[in-house]
Write an enzyme that holds these catalytic residues in place. Structure first.
Site, PDB file in Angstrom:
ATOM      1  N   ASP A  30      15.919 -16.399 -24.432  1.00  0.00           N
ATOM      2  CA  ASP A  30      17.027 -16.241 -25.370  1.00  0.00           C
ATOM      3  C   ASP A  30      16.824 -14.942 -26.154  1.00  0.00           C
ATOM      4  O   ASP A  30      15.703 -14.605 -26.568  1.00  0.00           O
ATOM      5  CB  ASP A  30      17.081 -17.441 -26.321  1.00  0.00           C
ATOM      6  CG  ASP A  30      18.420 -17.539 -27.047  1.00  0.00           C
ATOM      7  OD1 ASP A  30      19.170 -18.501 -26.782  1.00  0.00           O
ATOM      8  OD2 ASP A  30      18.721 -16.653 -27.882  1.00  0.00           O
ATOM      9  N   ILE A  31      17.915 -14.218 -26.382  1.00  0.00           N
ATOM     10  CA  ILE A  31      17.852 -12.932 -27.088  1.00  0.00           C
ATOM     11  C   ILE A  31      17.514 -13.114 -28.569  1.00  0.00           C
ATOM     12  O   ILE A  31      17.040 -12.180 -29.222  1.00  0.00           O
ATOM     13  CB  ILE A  31      19.197 -12.176 -26.902  1.00  0.00           C
ATOM     14  CG1 ILE A  31      19.022 -10.687 -27.059  1.00  0.00           C
ATOM     15  CG2 ILE A  31      20.282 -12.707 -27.841  1.00  0.00           C
ATOM     16  CD1 ILE A  31      20.216  -9.873 -26.571  1.00  0.00           C
ATOM     17  N   ASN A  87      24.367 -27.557 -26.267  1.00  0.00           N
ATOM     18  CA  ASN A  87      25.443 -27.535 -27.252  1.00  0.00           C
ATOM     19  C   ASN A  87      26.758 -27.539 -26.492  1.00  0.00           C
ATOM     20  O   ASN A  87      26.961 -26.705 -25.605  1.00  0.00           O
ATOM     21  CB  ASN A  87      25.328 -26.286 -28.128  1.00  0.00           C
ATOM     22  CG  ASN A  87      24.053 -26.272 -28.948  1.00  0.00           C
ATOM     23  OD1 ASN A  87      23.587 -27.315 -29.392  1.00  0.00           O
ATOM     24  ND2 ASN A  87      23.472 -25.099 -29.129  1.00  0.00           N
ATOM     25  N   GLY A  93      28.394 -26.627 -31.394  1.00  0.00           N
ATOM     26  CA  GLY A  93      27.746 -25.340 -31.660  1.00  0.00           C
ATOM     27  C   GLY A  93      27.661 -24.420 -30.465  1.00  0.00           C
ATOM     28  O   GLY A  93      26.887 -23.458 -30.460  1.00  0.00           O
ATOM     29  N   GLN A  94      28.464 -24.684 -29.420  1.00  0.00           N
ATOM     30  CA  GLN A  94      28.414 -23.830 -28.225  1.00  0.00           C
ATOM     31  C   GLN A  94      29.105 -22.498 -28.502  1.00  0.00           C
ATOM     32  O   GLN A  94      30.232 -22.474 -29.001  1.00  0.00           O
ATOM     33  CB  GLN A  94      29.110 -24.537 -27.056  1.00  0.00           C
ATOM     34  CG  GLN A  94      29.035 -23.755 -25.751  1.00  0.00           C
ATOM     35  CD  GLN A  94      29.660 -24.514 -24.584  1.00  0.00           C
ATOM     36  OE1 GLN A  94      30.215 -25.598 -24.739  1.00  0.00           O
ATOM     37  NE2 GLN A  94      29.564 -23.928 -23.394  1.00  0.00           N
ATOM     38  N   HIS A 100      24.671 -24.244 -20.366  1.00  0.00           N
ATOM     39  CA  HIS A 100      23.278 -23.798 -20.471  1.00  0.00           C
ATOM     40  C   HIS A 100      22.468 -24.808 -21.256  1.00  0.00           C
ATOM     41  O   HIS A 100      22.985 -25.492 -22.140  1.00  0.00           O
ATOM     42  CB  HIS A 100      23.179 -22.417 -21.121  1.00  0.00           C
ATOM     43  CG  HIS A 100      23.887 -22.297 -22.438  1.00  0.00           C
ATOM     44  ND1 HIS A 100      25.241 -22.131 -22.530  1.00  0.00           N
ATOM     45  CD2 HIS A 100      23.428 -22.328 -23.721  1.00  0.00           C
ATOM     46  CE1 HIS A 100      25.593 -22.064 -23.810  1.00  0.00           C
ATOM     47  NE2 HIS A 100      24.515 -22.189 -24.550  1.00  0.00           N
ATOM     48  N   HIS A 102      19.068 -25.064 -23.580  1.00  0.00           N
ATOM     49  CA  HIS A 102      18.007 -24.386 -24.311  1.00  0.00           C
ATOM     50  C   HIS A 102      16.709 -25.156 -24.090  1.00  0.00           C
ATOM     51  O   HIS A 102      16.694 -26.389 -24.128  1.00  0.00           O
ATOM     52  CB  HIS A 102      18.281 -24.415 -25.823  1.00  0.00           C
ATOM     53  CG  HIS A 102      19.521 -23.700 -26.260  1.00  0.00           C
ATOM     54  ND1 HIS A 102      19.470 -22.477 -26.896  1.00  0.00           N
ATOM     55  CD2 HIS A 102      20.830 -24.034 -26.171  1.00  0.00           C
ATOM     56  CE1 HIS A 102      20.709 -22.089 -27.196  1.00  0.00           C
ATOM     57  NE2 HIS A 102      21.552 -23.018 -26.771  1.00  0.00           N
TER      58      HIS A 102
HETATM   59  P1  5GP Z   1      24.856 -21.676 -27.604  1.00  0.00           P
HETATM   60  O1  5GP Z   1      25.053 -21.317 -29.043  1.00  0.00           O
HETATM   61  O2  5GP Z   1      26.130 -21.432 -26.804  1.00  0.00           O
HETATM   62  O3  5GP Z   1      24.299 -23.052 -27.389  1.00  0.00           O
HETATM   63  O4  5GP Z   1      23.740 -20.712 -27.067  1.00  0.00           O
HETATM   64  C1  5GP Z   1      23.981 -19.409 -26.656  1.00  0.00           C
HETATM   65  C2  5GP Z   1      22.656 -18.717 -26.696  1.00  0.00           C
HETATM   66  O5  5GP Z   1      22.760 -17.525 -25.958  1.00  0.00           O
HETATM   67  C3  5GP Z   1      22.213 -18.308 -28.114  1.00  0.00           C
HETATM   68  O6  5GP Z   1      20.965 -18.923 -28.404  1.00  0.00           O
HETATM   69  C4  5GP Z   1      22.127 -16.790 -28.053  1.00  0.00           C
HETATM   70  O7  5GP Z   1      21.038 -16.270 -28.778  1.00  0.00           O
HETATM   71  C5  5GP Z   1      21.995 -16.541 -26.567  1.00  0.00           C
HETATM   72  N1  5GP Z   1      22.536 -15.265 -26.143  1.00  0.00           N
HETATM   73  C6  5GP Z   1      23.760 -14.741 -26.485  1.00  0.00           C
HETATM   74  N2  5GP Z   1      23.941 -13.555 -25.882  1.00  0.00           N
HETATM   75  C7  5GP Z   1      22.824 -13.318 -25.144  1.00  0.00           C
HETATM   76  C8  5GP Z   1      22.421 -12.231 -24.303  1.00  0.00           C
HETATM   77  O8  5GP Z   1      23.121 -11.236 -24.092  1.00  0.00           O
HETATM   78  N3  5GP Z   1      21.188 -12.329 -23.726  1.00  0.00           N
HETATM   79  C9  5GP Z   1      20.379 -13.407 -23.930  1.00  0.00           C
HETATM   80  N4  5GP Z   1      19.191 -13.399 -23.312  1.00  0.00           N
HETATM   81  N5  5GP Z   1      20.726 -14.444 -24.704  1.00  0.00           N
HETATM   82  C10 5GP Z   1      21.936 -14.402 -25.309  1.00  0.00           C
END
Ligand code: 5GP
Ligand code: ZN
Length: 114
Positions: A30-31, A87, A93-94, A100, A102
Site C-alpha cells: 500500500d502506498i 472495505n 470506506g472503499q 481488494h 488489505h
Molecule cells: P480502500 O480505501 O479502497 O479500502 O483502499 C485503497 C487503498 O489503496 C488505500 O489504502 C490507499 O493507500 C491505496 N492506494 C491508493 N492509490 C494507490 C497507488 O497508486 N498505489 C498503491 N500502492 N496504493 C494505493
C-alpha cells in the site's frame, strides 16, 4: 477496465512494489501503509467491490485467503497474527473501485474500527 487504478497497477501501467503474483491475483505494498506490513491483494479480473461477488466469481475470495496464509508463513508474520480487511462501498470506506483485500500486520491492530 481502462480507467481503473488497480487494473493499471496489475498491467504495469502504474508502478507498484510487488509482493506476490500468480495467474489469479496480484499483491503489492500500500502506498500509505497503516502498519509495518500493509499490502493489498487484488484479483486480476476487474470486480468493482465485494458487493459484486456471486457464484461466477466467489472462488477468488478463498484463493485470496489461501495466498495470504502462504505469505504470512513465508514473510514471518503469521504466528503473531494479522488482519485481512475489505472495505465495501461508501460507508465501508472503499476509495478504489476494484475489489481488494488489505493485509495488515507487524503491530497490534486495534478493534473496533473507527
Ligand atoms: P480502500 O480505501 O479502497 O479500502 O483502499 C485503497 C487503498 O489503496 C488505500 O489504502 C490507499 O493507500 C491505496 N492506494 C491508493 N492509490 C494507490 C497507488 O497508486 N498505489 C498503491 N500502492 N496504493 C494505493
Ligand atoms: Zn480494475
Amino acid at each position: 477496465m481502462s480507467d481503473c487504478l488497480f487494473c493499471k497497477i496489475i498491467n504495469g501501467e502504474i508502478p507498484s512494489s510487488k509482493v506476490y503474483e500468480d495467474d489469479k491475483v496480484y499483491a503489492f505494498n500500500d502506498i500509505d501503509p497503516q502498519a509495518p506490513v500493509h499490502f493489498l491483494v487484488v484479483p486480476k479480473t476487474h470486480i468493482a467491490s465485494a458487493l459484486e461477488i456471486d457464484d461466477s466469481n466467489s472462488d477468488i475470495v478463498g484463493h485470496v485467503f489461501k495466498v495470504v496464509a502462504k505469505l504470512a508463513n513465508e514473510m514471518g508474520f503469521g504466528k503473531a497474527g494479522y488482519r485481512i480487511v475489505n472495505n465495501c462501498g461508501k460507508n465501508g470506506g472503499q476509495t478504489v473501485g476494484h475489489l481488494h483485500f488489505h493485509v495488515l500486520a507487524g503491530r497490534n491492530i486495534g478493534w473496533p474500527p473507527g
